[in-house]
Design a protein around this motif. Structure first.
Motif, PDB file in Angstrom:
ATOM      1  N   PRO A   1      25.378  12.297   0.465  1.00  0.00           N
ATOM      2  CA  PRO A   1      25.470  12.592   1.794  1.00  0.00           C
ATOM      3  C   PRO A   1      24.874  10.980   2.672  1.00  0.00           C
ATOM      4  N   ARG A   2      25.230  10.967   3.483  1.00  0.00           N
ATOM      5  CA  ARG A   2      24.971   9.599   4.620  1.00  0.00           C
ATOM      6  C   ARG A   2      23.395   9.576   4.764  1.00  0.00           C
ATOM      7  N   TYR A   3      23.022  11.089   4.615  1.00  0.00           N
ATOM      8  CA  TYR A   3      20.764  11.219   5.056  1.00  0.00           C
ATOM      9  C   TYR A   3      20.453  11.423   4.003  1.00  0.00           C
ATOM     10  N   SER A   4      19.072  11.349   3.940  1.00  0.00           N
ATOM     11  CA  SER A   4      18.665  11.697   3.084  1.00  0.00           C
ATOM     12  C   SER A   4      18.997  13.446   2.511  1.00  0.00           C
ATOM     13  N   ALA A   5      18.361  14.253   1.677  1.00  0.00           N
ATOM     14  CA  ALA A   5      18.925  15.624   0.911  1.00  0.00           C
ATOM     15  C   ALA A   5      18.319  16.429   2.287  1.00  0.00           C
ATOM     16  N   ARG A   6      16.767  16.099   2.338  1.00  0.00           N
ATOM     17  CA  ARG A   6      15.713  16.832   3.446  1.00  0.00           C
ATOM     18  C   ARG A   6      16.549  17.480   4.092  1.00  0.00           C
ATOM     19  N   ARG A   7      16.763  16.328   4.918  1.00  0.00           N
ATOM     20  CA  ARG A   7      17.739  16.298   5.972  1.00  0.00           C
ATOM     21  C   ARG A   7      18.923  16.826   6.389  1.00  0.00           C
ATOM     22  N   THR A   8      19.774  16.390   5.531  1.00  0.00           N
ATOM     23  CA  THR A   8      20.998  16.929   5.489  1.00  0.00           C
ATOM     24  C   THR A   8      21.064  18.677   5.278  1.00  0.00           C
ATOM     25  N   THR A   9      20.234  18.780   4.217  1.00  0.00           N
ATOM     26  CA  THR A   9      20.131  20.364   4.513  1.00  0.00           C
ATOM     27  C   THR A   9      18.704  20.981   5.436  1.00  0.00           C
ATOM     28  N   ILE A  10      18.198  20.423   6.265  1.00  0.00           N
ATOM     29  CA  ILE A  10      17.588  21.041   7.666  1.00  0.00           C
ATOM     30  C   ILE A  10      19.108  21.444   8.605  1.00  0.00           C
ATOM     31  N   LEU A  11      19.641  19.920   8.620  1.00  0.00           N
ATOM     32  CA  LEU A  11      21.358  20.812   9.180  1.00  0.00           C
ATOM     33  C   LEU A  11      21.682  21.757   9.008  1.00  0.00           C
ATOM     34  N   LEU A  12      21.945  21.472   8.141  1.00  0.00           N
ATOM     35  CA  LEU A  12      22.651  23.210   7.523  1.00  0.00           C
ATOM     36  C   LEU A  12      22.357  24.164   7.577  1.00  0.00           C
ATOM     37  N   CYS A  13      21.176  24.258   7.465  1.00  0.00           N
ATOM     38  CA  CYS A  13      19.848  25.150   7.285  1.00  0.00           C
ATOM     39  C   CYS A  13      20.164  25.950   8.548  1.00  0.00           C
ATOM     40  N   ASN A  14      19.855  25.001   9.681  1.00  0.00           N
ATOM     41  CA  ASN A  14      19.506  25.546  11.152  1.00  0.00           C
ATOM     42  C   ASN A  14      20.613  26.373  12.118  1.00  0.00           C
ATOM     43  N   GLY A  15      21.764  25.530  11.535  1.00  0.00           N
ATOM     44  CA  GLY A  15      22.753  25.400  11.803  1.00  0.00           C
ATOM     45  C   GLY A  15      23.486  26.786  10.966  1.00  0.00           C
ATOM     46  N   PHE A  16      23.395  27.424   9.808  1.00  0.00           N
ATOM     47  CA  PHE A  16      24.043  28.706   9.262  1.00  0.00           C
ATOM     48  C   PHE A  16      23.238  29.506  10.326  1.00  0.00           C
ATOM     49  N   TRP A  17      21.604  29.484  10.425  1.00  0.00           N
ATOM     50  CA  TRP A  17      20.470  30.357  10.302  1.00  0.00           C
ATOM     51  C   TRP A  17      21.487  30.301  11.904  1.00  0.00           C
ATOM     52  N   GLY A  18      21.272  29.569  12.638  1.00  0.00           N
ATOM     53  CA  GLY A  18      21.827  29.932  14.063  1.00  0.00           C
ATOM     54  C   GLY A  18      23.367  30.450  14.546  1.00  0.00           C
ATOM     55  N   ILE A  19      24.138  30.422  13.460  1.00  0.00           N
ATOM     56  CA  ILE A  19      25.282  31.025  14.037  1.00  0.00           C
ATOM     57  C   ILE A  19      25.409  32.446  13.825  1.00  0.00           C
ATOM     58  N   VAL A  20      24.513  32.582  11.683  1.00  0.00           N
ATOM     59  CA  VAL A  20      24.303  34.536  12.185  1.00  0.00           C
ATOM     60  C   VAL A  20      23.648  34.566  12.425  1.00  0.00           C
ATOM     61  N   SER A  21      22.621  34.357  13.301  1.00  0.00           N
ATOM     62  CA  SER A  21      21.265  35.305  14.423  1.00  0.00           C
ATOM     63  C   SER A  21      22.806  35.541  16.322  1.00  0.00           C
ATOM     64  N   ASP A  22      23.065  34.777  16.236  1.00  0.00           N
ATOM     65  CA  ASP A  22      23.851  34.097  16.724  1.00  0.00           C
ATOM     66  C   ASP A  22      25.000  36.172  17.089  1.00  0.00           C
ATOM     67  N   ALA A  23      25.960  35.929  16.193  1.00  0.00           N
ATOM     68  CA  ALA A  23      26.651  37.271  15.207  1.00  0.00           C
ATOM     69  C   ALA A  23      26.099  38.270  14.862  1.00  0.00           C
ATOM     70  N   THR A  24      24.875  37.981  14.752  1.00  0.00           N
ATOM     71  CA  THR A  24      24.331  39.181  14.337  1.00  0.00           C
ATOM     72  C   THR A  24      24.228  40.143  15.651  1.00  0.00           C
TER      73      THR A  24
END
Length: 192
Positions: free
Chosen positions: A141-164
């Motif tokens: 990854p281009r950015y730190s593992a932590r920042r990359t994970t934050i992006l992926l998890c927040n995106g995941f949660w937003g999509i799942v919440s919207d779909a629900t």
């Protein structure tokens, strides 16, 4: 574990989920939980210090279920241990968990039940962060593992919440999420 203990704890957890359909987590009392579940307060406090301990045990159980599913998927679909495929298997295990327990997780929204949201998010984030850190070199990854994970998890949660919220079909939602994450994982966010 004694079958009576398992049955009592299952009853407490099922009653708790039913109460979540009627009110926010913060408004649920142990007294009400015991009354609705026909469980004595002494029995409840034999197993849990409070309702937060109950939720923590539920979250731990759910996370173990997701991890077991992840390891099964890895064995079946990713014997070469490709980090990208592994991340998709982790995503799949998390989605399967969420949608198989949507009666519980649909209430884990920051606006209505911040404790449930935070508890679930932190556990998913912790596991995803460990995965990305473990496979950091292979994923590059281009950015730190932590920042990359934050992006992926927040995106995941937003999509799942919207779909629900929109009551979208699980399979369609899962396909959309996988398409999005495949694009992200193959972008220069991960592949420099």
């Amino acid at each position: 574990m004694d079958k009576r203990i398992v049955k009592t704890k299952r009853n407490i957890k099922e009653t708790f989920i039913k109460l979540l359909n009627a009110k926010a987590f913060e408004k649920i009392s142990v007294t009400e939980l015991c009354e609705k579940g026909c469980v004595g307060r002494i029995t409840f406090y034999t197993y849990y210090d409070d309702k937060y301990a109950l939720v923590d045990e539920m979250m731990d159980d759910y996370m173990q279920e997701a991890l077991d599913n992840y390891h099964r998927l890895q064995k079946e679909k990713n014997p070469a241990n490709n980090p990208f495929e592994g991340y998709l298997n982790m995503l799949s295990a998390t989605l399967d968990l969420y949608f198989s327990h949507v009666d519980f997780f649909s209430h884990a929204q920051i606006e209505t039940n911040p404790y449930l949201y935070t508890s679930f998010y932190n556990r998913v984030f912790e596991n995803a962060c460990l995965y990305v850190q473990h496979h950091h070199a292979g994923m590059n990854p281009r950015y730190s593992a932590r920042r990359t994970t934050i992006l992926l998890c927040n995106g995941f949660w937003g999509i799942v919440s919207d779909a629900t919220a929109e009551k979208k079909d699980f399979e369609r939602t899962k396909k959309e999420i996988f398409d999005m994450y495949r694009a992200v994982l193959s972008s220069d966010l991960f592949c420099r």
